[in-house]
Structures are given as structure tokens and as C-alpha cells.
Design an enzyme around this catalytic site. Structure first.
Site, PDB file in Angstrom:
ATOM      1  N   ASP A  23      45.238 101.386  55.885  1.00 45.72           N
ATOM      2  CA  ASP A  23      44.947 101.087  57.288  1.00 45.72           C
ATOM      3  C   ASP A  23      45.638 102.015  58.275  1.00 45.72           C
ATOM      4  OD1 ASP A  23      45.084  97.800  56.111  1.00 45.72           O
ATOM      5  OD2 ASP A  23      43.290  98.795  56.873  1.00 45.72           O
TER       6      ASP A  23
ATOM      7  N   HIS B  99      52.979  97.634  51.433  1.00 48.08           N
ATOM      8  CA  HIS B  99      51.888  97.058  50.630  1.00 48.08           C
ATOM      9  C   HIS B  99      52.482  96.169  49.551  1.00 48.08           C
ATOM     10  CE1 HIS B  99      48.229  96.788  48.177  1.00 48.08           C
ATOM     11  NE2 HIS B  99      47.594  97.177  49.254  1.00 48.08           N
TER      12      HIS B  99
HETATM   13  C1  SDX Z   1      45.685  95.693  53.184  1.00 51.91           C
HETATM   14  O1  SDX Z   1      46.517  93.460  48.898  1.00 51.91           O
HETATM   15  C2  SDX Z   1      45.718  94.450  49.133  1.00 51.91           C
HETATM   16  O2  SDX Z   1      45.267  95.127  48.242  1.00 51.91           O
HETATM   17  C3  SDX Z   1      45.372  94.642  50.606  1.00 51.91           C
HETATM   18  C4  SDX Z   1      44.599  95.915  50.938  1.00 51.91           C
HETATM   19  C5  SDX Z   1      43.188  95.869  50.380  1.00 51.91           C
HETATM   20  O3  SDX Z   1      42.599  96.939  50.219  1.00 51.91           O
HETATM   21  O4  SDX Z   1      42.651  94.746  50.210  1.00 51.91           O
HETATM   22  O5  SDX Z   1      45.280  97.047  50.428  1.00 51.91           O
HETATM   23  C6  SDX Z   1      44.445  96.071  52.444  1.00 51.91           C
HETATM   24  O6  SDX Z   1      45.824  94.554  53.556  1.00 51.91           O
HETATM   25  C7  SDX Z   1      46.782  96.718  53.355  1.00 51.91           C
HETATM   26  C8  SDX Z   1      48.041  96.132  54.071  1.00 51.91           C
HETATM   27  C9  SDX Z   1      47.765  96.115  55.588  1.00 51.91           C
HETATM   28  N1  SDX Z   1      48.856  95.405  56.295  1.00 51.91           N
HETATM   29  C10 SDX Z   1      49.719  96.072  57.087  1.00 51.91           C
HETATM   30  O7  SDX Z   1      49.762  97.301  57.179  1.00 51.91           O
HETATM   31  C11 SDX Z   1      50.658  95.145  57.863  1.00 51.91           C
HETATM   32  C12 SDX Z   1      52.086  95.708  57.804  1.00 51.91           C
HETATM   33  N2  SDX Z   1      52.569  95.540  56.410  1.00 51.91           N
HETATM   34  C13 SDX Z   1      53.217  94.325  56.079  1.00 51.91           C
HETATM   35  O8  SDX Z   1      53.082  93.214  56.847  1.00 51.91           O
HETATM   36  C14 SDX Z   1      53.519  94.157  54.587  1.00 51.91           C
HETATM   37  O9  SDX Z   1      53.917  95.366  54.108  1.00 51.91           O
HETATM   38  C15 SDX Z   1      52.423  93.595  53.722  1.00 51.91           C
HETATM   39  C16 SDX Z   1      51.898  92.304  54.246  1.00 51.91           C
HETATM   40  C17 SDX Z   1      51.307  94.573  53.609  1.00 51.91           C
HETATM   41  C18 SDX Z   1      53.006  93.365  52.321  1.00 51.91           C
HETATM   42  O10 SDX Z   1      53.945  92.372  52.459  1.00 51.91           O
HETATM   43  P1  SDX Z   1      54.767  91.822  51.175  1.00 51.91           P
HETATM   44  O11 SDX Z   1      54.317  92.437  49.920  1.00 51.91           O
HETATM   45  O12 SDX Z   1      54.762  90.336  51.253  1.00 51.91           O
HETATM   46  O13 SDX Z   1      56.149  92.399  51.424  1.00 51.91           O
HETATM   47  P2  SDX Z   1      57.190  91.769  52.380  1.00 51.91           P
HETATM   48  O14 SDX Z   1      56.523  91.305  53.642  1.00 51.91           O
HETATM   49  O15 SDX Z   1      57.986  90.792  51.598  1.00 51.91           O
HETATM   50  O16 SDX Z   1      58.063  93.043  52.746  1.00 51.91           O
HETATM   51  C19 SDX Z   1      59.092  93.459  51.870  1.00 51.91           C
HETATM   52  C20 SDX Z   1      60.190  93.945  52.813  1.00 51.91           C
HETATM   53  C21 SDX Z   1      60.556  92.915  53.885  1.00 51.91           C
HETATM   54  O17 SDX Z   1      61.911  93.150  54.243  1.00 51.91           O
HETATM   55  P3  SDX Z   1      63.046  92.180  53.530  1.00 51.91           P
HETATM   56  O18 SDX Z   1      62.655  90.741  53.856  1.00 51.91           O
HETATM   57  O19 SDX Z   1      62.995  92.472  52.067  1.00 51.91           O
HETATM   58  O20 SDX Z   1      64.338  92.601  54.208  1.00 51.91           O
HETATM   59  O21 SDX Z   1      59.726  95.103  53.544  1.00 51.91           O
HETATM   60  C22 SDX Z   1      59.681  94.793  54.929  1.00 51.91           C
HETATM   61  C23 SDX Z   1      59.727  93.296  55.079  1.00 51.91           C
HETATM   62  O22 SDX Z   1      60.334  92.934  56.296  1.00 51.91           O
HETATM   63  N3  SDX Z   1      58.421  95.339  55.426  1.00 51.91           N
HETATM   64  C24 SDX Z   1      58.285  96.027  56.559  1.00 51.91           C
HETATM   65  C25 SDX Z   1      56.929  96.374  56.598  1.00 51.91           C
HETATM   66  N4  SDX Z   1      56.286  95.889  55.521  1.00 51.91           N
HETATM   67  C26 SDX Z   1      57.225  95.243  54.802  1.00 51.91           C
HETATM   68  N5  SDX Z   1      59.154  96.385  57.514  1.00 51.91           N
HETATM   69  C27 SDX Z   1      58.649  97.101  58.539  1.00 51.91           C
HETATM   70  N6  SDX Z   1      57.340  97.483  58.665  1.00 51.91           N
HETATM   71  C28 SDX Z   1      56.463  97.134  57.713  1.00 51.91           C
HETATM   72  N7  SDX Z   1      55.179  97.499  57.807  1.00 51.91           N
END
Ligand code: SDX
Length: 428
Positions: A363, A306
Site C-alpha cells: 500500500d 506487515h
Molecule cells: C495489507 O495480511 C495481508 O496479507 C494484508 C495485505 C494483503 O494483501 O491482503 O498485505 C494488505 O493489509 C497490508 C498492510 C496495510 N496496513 C498498513 O500499512 C497499516 C500500517 N501497518 C500496521 O498497522 C501494521 O504493520 C499491520 C496492521 C499491517 C500489521 O500489524 P501486526 O502484524 O499486528 O503487527 P503489530 O501491530 O503488532 O506491530 C508490531 C510492532 C508494534 O510495536 P510494539 O507493540 O511491538 O512495540 O510494530 C509496530 C507496532 O506498534 N508497528 C508500527 C507500524 N506497524 C507496526 N509502528 C509504526 N508504524 C507502523 N506502520
């Protein structure tokens, strides 16, 4: 607001920037005059360090896993309140008295019907159209039916539009489901609760009286509460940006629905259950965890991570408990829940997820419950949009009623070609 200052030095010149304080949470550096003072912009793609507005609706402490709506913890609201009561709270700032709640619920129930011409919109879609595509189209089209309430400067118009949107989303969502399975649309029943009515419009059939199971109604209502609002997330920011141009509220909500559809946002609930079904049995989990850690593999654990929560999403805690309640009430035995529990356990003990502070979010478990209740995965984000409409509407009202609000118009760091003369094609 605090009167302390932040100091910025640019080419030896010092600039004092006001620091503003909220009632809780991080202070903000007010950079509204930065460009005028320095000729420079700030740079923050994804807005990871940017507060886009003042708001009194929802507070999140991502480090502590705290979520408050108008100061009330989400856990208390989920366990003790109702979606109608939380909707009133978000819109009006205080919990309603019993009489206020009755009047609000009555008003909402009297706006649940959809114009017959709008019902015909569905016939234009293929039966296998994704329900989110239908939601985008039908909600946007509402603005064609309500010319009596699109003067956003008029608080009464805003109030009526807000009530219409909150009231009609369950009807629109249920109709999208009915259309996809070829069953007739069910009319709203005002004798039922907001959530009970949604369940009967979705799962009821004309041939018999639909019985709303209290345990399912309670679980669904709790799920709506957990999705009601969430600060300045991507879809809420989309609604605010659309609203800042003066667009009508129906068009703004359609923009929010479109943004929510993305798998990184509200579409994650559909993707998370599909991921759990693909993993299948717990013995296959390590392989998928390794894939999620592999930078060369685009696969991510859907429902994990998140932007704000670097601790447990408090909504996921309630959601996991609700799975057990629904499974028990419906006598459901779905191995996917055990797979989800085991995946959470293994991921949270893996250094990669621990270091990056990746926890289950709202989710991760929601799809398990919705599937047990009988919804197809394609309806999951529709349900998220249904519930989030009250948050979008409350955020939109907060913005529009702020006399200081201006059209949102970010700038950029330009990296394209500098000025050059046109070359006629014969000379290229
Ligand atoms: C919702 O914003 C809100 O409030 C949203 C929400 C709401 O109520 O409105 O809470 C609802 O959207 C919840 C999130 C649902 N999405 C997912 O579950 C999709 C999977 N999660 C990701 O794609 C990710 O965690 C995000 C999009 C939710 C957040 O992404 P960020 O904050 O941009 O973080 P990032 O992508 O930069 O990740 C940081 C690191 C990265 O690695 P590095 O580049 O630092 O090496 O963590 C890794 C990412 O690769 N990472 C994951 C991961 N999520 C982040 N690695 C594996 N699996 C994951 N799920």
C-alpha cells in the site's frame, strides 16, 4: 503429510498431536482433537500462529519476502503475465494455453454488464458517499439478481457466480466513481481488454471516444496482479468464514469488501497517500517518524509494516518501479514520490523500524501511482477490492469444493462473571 508427532503435556498427562507438512513453508500441529483430548482450547487472538486451512493458491515467505501464486513468483507474473491470465491461474491451478486464455477472457467480457435495476441502486446514495460503502451495498445486492446461480454445492453455479463477480467488479467500481462526480455511467466495451475496459468506463465520457493509453493500461493491469490474492489475510479469512456457513458468494464478497475497507488492511493505500500529502516536504519526515515511534501517539506510518512480511514486500518493489514508468508515460512531476522515497530511506535506516522489521508494503506506493493516473484517494481501496475479488473467489471455491470443510466457529477464553442469580430492580 508427515507422520511425525508433537508432544503436549497437561497436568502430567502426555498427548501426541500429529504434525502435518505442506509442500513448503512451516509444518502445522494438528489440534483438531485437542479439546476432545484435553478439555482445553488454544489461545491465539489475531491468529498470529494459526493456520486456518489448507490451501494451494498462494504461498508467502515473510522472512524472505517471497510471494508465489500457484508456485509462480509475483515479480515474474507482474512483469510477464496479465491480470486475466493470473485470474485463470488462481482459479484453475495452471497457466492457460492461448486458447484457454482467449475463451476465459471472452467469458469474463460477456458478464461485464450490470442489471439496469442494480444501476438504480446508486441513486439511493448521496453523491459524496464513500465508494467503498457503495461497493459493500451493490455487491451484496447482486445476490438478489442471480437466483439461477446460488446453489454453492453445484460446481456450475460456482463457476458462473465466480465469473460474474470477476467481470462485474470493474463495472461496479467505475459506476461508483462516475456517480461521485456526477457523470453518466459508461457501458462496458467488449472490444477492450479487461483493464482497458475498466479505464474507459472510469475516465471515458459519452461525448468522445476514450483512448486507452498502453502505458497506463499496463500499469493498471500490473497493479491488479499485485493485489489479486495474498494467502489468508483478514478479508480473505472473512470471505472464507462467511462462505463456511453456506452464504451465497455475492454476500461473502460483500463481507470481504467490508473487512478490506479498514485502514489496517486495504484502507491503508488511501491512508498512506493522505499521510504522504500531510508530510508534504522531506524536511518534515523526521517529525513523523518520531511520531510513529511514540507509543503514546496512535500515528503509524501507513503503508509500512506487515503481519507476515518481516522483509521487503515483493509487491512494493514492483510498485515502486511502476511509479517511475507511469510518471514517465504521463510526464507527471509529483513531489509526493520523492517524499515517499525519502521516507522509506529514513525509516529503513532507523533502529525502531529495523528492529521491528517494518518495511514498505503493497500500500505504500500504490496510491502514488493511482493518483498520477487520475483516481481520487477514495477510489484506492475500491481498486484493491476489484483486484482482490479473484483471490477471494478462488479461495472461496477452494474451501467450498473441499468435502471436509465445516462451518468456522472459534471458541474463547471466557473472563466474564460466573453464574449468578437475577436481582429484581427493587432490590438493586
Ligand atoms: C495489507 O495480511 C495481508 O496479507 C494484508 C495485505 C494483503 O494483501 O491482503 O498485505 C494488505 O493489509 C497490508 C498492510 C496495510 N496496513 C498498513 O500499512 C497499516 C500500517 N501497518 C500496521 O498497522 C501494521 O504493520 C499491520 C496492521 C499491517 C500489521 O500489524 P501486526 O502484524 O499486528 O503487527 P503489530 O501491530 O503488532 O506491530 C508490531 C510492532 C508494534 O510495536 P510494539 O507493540 O511491538 O512495540 O510494530 C509496530 C507496532 O506498534 N508497528 C508500527 C507500524 N506497524 C507496526 N509502528 C509504526 N508504524 C507502523 N506502520
Amino acid at each position: 503429510m508427515a507422520d511425525n508427532q508433537a508432544k503436549l503435556t497437561v497436568d502430567g498427562a502426555g498427548f501426541d498431536l500429529p504434525v502435518m507438512q505442506g509442500t513448503t513453508g512451516p509444518d502445522v500441529v494438528d489440534i483438531r482433537k485437542l479439546y476432545g483430548q484435553t478439555g482445553m482450547f488454544t489461545f491465539d487472538p489475531g491468529y498470529k500462529s494459526t493456520a486456518s486451512c489448507e490451501s494451494a493458491l498462494t504461498y508467502i515467505d515473510g522472512e524472505e519476502g517471497v510471494l508465489l501464486h500457484r508456485g509462480y513468483p509475483i515479480g515474474q507474473l507482474a512483469e510477464q503475465s496479465s491480470f486475466m491470465e493470473v485470474s485463470y491461474l488462481l482459479l484453475n491451478g495452471e497457466l492457460p494455453t492461448a486458447d484457454e486464455l482467449d475463451k476465459f477472457t471472452y467469458t469474463i467480457s460477456r458478464h461485464t454488464m450490470l442489471h439496469e435495476q442494480l444501476a438504480r441502486f446508486y441513486q439511493g446514495f448521496r453523491r459524496d458517499a464513500h465508494p467503498m460503502a457503495i461497493m459493500c451495498g451493490v455487491v451484496g445486492a447482486l445476490s438478489a439478481f442471480y437466483h439461477d446461480s446460488t446453489d454453492i454445492a453445484d460446481p456450475e453455479h460456482r463457476r458462473i457466480s465466480s465469473h460474474r463477480l470477476i467481470a462485474k467488479m470493474p463495472t461496479i467500481a467505475a459506476m461508483a466513481y462516475k456517480y461521485s462526480i456526477g457523470q453518466p455511467f459508461m457501458q462496458p466495451k467488449n472490444s477492450l481488454s479487461y483493464t482497458g475496459n475498466f479505464l474507459q468506463m472510469t475516465f471515458g465520457v459519452p461525448a468522445e471516444e476514450y483512448e486507452v493509453l498502453p502505458a497506463v493500461e499496463r500499469a493498471m493491469d500490473k497493479i491488479f496482479i499485485l493485489h489479486a490474492d495474498h494467502e489468508q489475510n483478514a478479508s480473505t479469512s472473512t470471505v472464507r468464514l462467511a462462505g463456511s456457513s453456506g452464504a451465497n458468494p455475492f454476500a461473502c464478497m460483500a463481507a470481504g469488501i467490508a473487512c478490506l475497507w479498514g485502514p489496517a488492511h486495504g484502507g491503508a493505500n488511501e491512508a498512506a497517500l493522505e499521510m504522504l500529502r500531510e508530510i508534504g516536504t522531506p524536511d518534515r519526515i523526521p517529525h513523523y517518524i518520531e511520531r510513529a515511534k511514540d507509543k503514546n501517539d496512535p500515528f503509524r506510518l501507513m503503508g509500512f509494516g506487515h503481519r507476515v512480511y518481516k522483509n521487503y514486500d515483493p509487491r512494493a518493489t514492483v510498485m515502486q518501479k511502476t511509479v517511475r514508468e507511469v510518471f514517465e508515460a504521463l510526464n507527471v512531476q509529483d513531489p509526493v514520490f520523492e517524499t515517499a522515497l525519502r521516507l522509506e530511506e529514513l525509516a529503513l535506516s532507523d533502529d525502531y523500524f529495523i528492529e521491528k522489521k517494518l518495511f514498505p508494503n503493497v500500500d505504500f506506493y500504490s496510491g502514488v501511482i493511482l493518483s498520477a493516473i487520475g483516481f481520487p484517494t477514495t477510489m484506492f481501496t475500491v481498486l484493491f477490492a476489484l483486484a482482490r475479488t479473484v483471490g477471494w473467489v478462488a479461495q472461496w471455491n477452494e474451501m467450498i469444493s473441499d468435502p471436509a470443510q465445516v462451518i468456522g466457529r472459534p471458541r474463547q477464553l471466557y473472563t466474564g462473571p460466573t453464574e449468578r442469580d437475577y436481582v429484581p430492580v427493587a432490590q438493586r
